[in-house]
Scaffold this active site. Sequence first.
Site, PDB file in Angstrom:
ATOM      1  N   TRP A  62       0.837  -1.192   0.000  1.00 14.70           N
ATOM      2  CA  TRP A  62       0.000   0.000   0.000  1.00 14.70           C
ATOM      3  C   TRP A  62       0.868   1.236   0.000  1.00 14.70           C
ATOM      4  CZ3 TRP A  62      -3.034   0.592   5.307  1.00 14.70           C
ATOM      5  CH2 TRP A  62      -2.194   0.308   6.378  1.00 14.70           C
ATOM      6  N   ASN A  63       0.208   2.377  -0.320  1.00 16.24           N
ATOM      7  CA  ASN A  63       0.912   3.648  -0.458  1.00 16.24           C
ATOM      8  C   ASN A  63       0.135   4.746   0.241  1.00 16.24           C
ATOM      9  OD1 ASN A  63       2.937   2.797  -2.608  1.00 16.24           O
ATOM     10  ND2 ASN A  63       1.006   2.367  -3.660  1.00 16.24           N
ATOM     11  N   HIS A  70      -6.497  19.951  -7.445  1.00 17.34           N
ATOM     12  CA  HIS A  70      -6.701  20.269  -8.867  1.00 17.34           C
ATOM     13  C   HIS A  70      -5.619  19.618  -9.726  1.00 17.34           C
ATOM     14  CE1 HIS A  70      -9.910  23.280  -7.992  1.00 17.34           C
ATOM     15  NE2 HIS A  70      -9.335  23.166  -6.812  1.00 17.34           N
ATOM     16  N   HIS A  74     -10.070  16.411 -12.660  1.00 16.29           N
ATOM     17  CA  HIS A  74     -10.581  16.865 -11.362  1.00 16.29           C
ATOM     18  C   HIS A  74     -11.802  17.745 -11.515  1.00 16.29           C
ATOM     19  CE1 HIS A  74      -8.017  20.377 -12.333  1.00 16.29           C
ATOM     20  NE2 HIS A  74      -8.946  21.046 -11.686  1.00 16.29           N
ATOM     21  N   ASP A  76     -13.986  21.047 -10.177  1.00 17.04           N
ATOM     22  CA  ASP A  76     -13.928  22.367  -9.538  1.00 17.04           C
ATOM     23  C   ASP A  76     -15.257  22.632  -8.840  1.00 17.04           C
ATOM     24  OD1 ASP A  76     -11.437  22.870 -10.717  1.00 17.04           O
ATOM     25  OD2 ASP A  76     -12.237  24.274 -12.202  1.00 17.04           O
ATOM     26  N   HIS A  80     -14.179  27.205  -5.178  1.00 12.40           N
ATOM     27  CA  HIS A  80     -12.809  27.321  -5.699  1.00 12.40           C
ATOM     28  C   HIS A  80     -12.455  28.769  -6.031  1.00 12.40           C
ATOM     29  CE1 HIS A  80      -9.174  26.574  -7.863  1.00 12.40           C
ATOM     30  NE2 HIS A  80      -9.688  26.569  -9.064  1.00 12.40           N
ATOM     31  N   HIS A 208     -13.750  30.373 -14.739  1.00  9.46           N
ATOM     32  CA  HIS A 208     -13.782  30.180 -13.292  1.00  9.46           C
ATOM     33  C   HIS A 208     -14.667  31.237 -12.631  1.00  9.46           C
ATOM     34  CE1 HIS A 208     -10.213  27.643 -14.021  1.00  9.46           C
ATOM     35  NE2 HIS A 208     -10.517  27.070 -12.876  1.00  9.46           N
TER      36      HIS A 208
HETATM   37 MN    MN Z   1      -9.382  23.197 -11.142  1.00  7.85          MN
END
Ligand code: MN
Length: 258
Positions: A62-63, A70, A74, A76, A80, A208
């Site tokens: 495992w990690n 982002h 992904h 938003d 944001h 955005h």
């Molecule tokens: Mn973004």
Amino acid sequence: MSSVLTALTDALADGSVEVVDLTARLSSETPVIQLPPEFGQTARFELEEISAYDDRGPAWYWNNFRSGEHTGTHFDAPCHWVTGRGGLDVASVPVGHLIRPAVVLDVSARVADDPDFLLEVDDITTWEQEHGPLPDGGWLLYRTGWDARSDSQERFTNADETGPHTPGMSPECARWVAEEAPVIGVGVETVGTDAGAAHSFDPPFPCHASLMGSGKYGLTQLQNLASLPPTGAVLVVGPLPIVTGSGAPARAVALVER
Ligand code: MN
């Protein structure tokens, strides 16, 4: 008895509904946005091994991972952007918004000759004349062909001494999609919903500013939009429910009738 869901699972089993993966692979090579040096920077995706069937854990591998919210494909969330300050964080996005119809507007042929291409309202209304209105409560997926560059940070961000050169929307188009169009979000193939040169627009980063300010969503670094029809797909997106998060890496798939 739920005949709708039985019909869906039957169709998935016999291939008459295909699942298309729209998600970029996550690794330390996944391209990330690079802001001017005076700003904070998002982290690349990193794995830190905890154990690998060894003396740190003899039967298990495992990690830990580190990632920007982002980074990679992904989501938003409205909070944001400053225009959406106080709006929904990514954990508060209603789950019903995560499975919605999606349409694909393809301008990849025009972007091929113009990496700074900006979508205009006329492009969307022309598309609507052929394909019908944008889906109420659904997604506008904006295909530019940019996913072909996703294996290279340099080609993906496409920056020179004047900054990054990647396609996006004009400020007027962004405002129209946010305020006039019935969609809940915009999905793109680039590192963000805004064009690479959007730092110099009025307002800066209009996608955005407009989308988040209207409580809408962004979805970035999508792949395989070429495998979707212009209309009729269903987008299923699963951002991690990071409490107070401004966004999150997400698995995005589409259901497509074949
Ligand atoms: Mn973004």
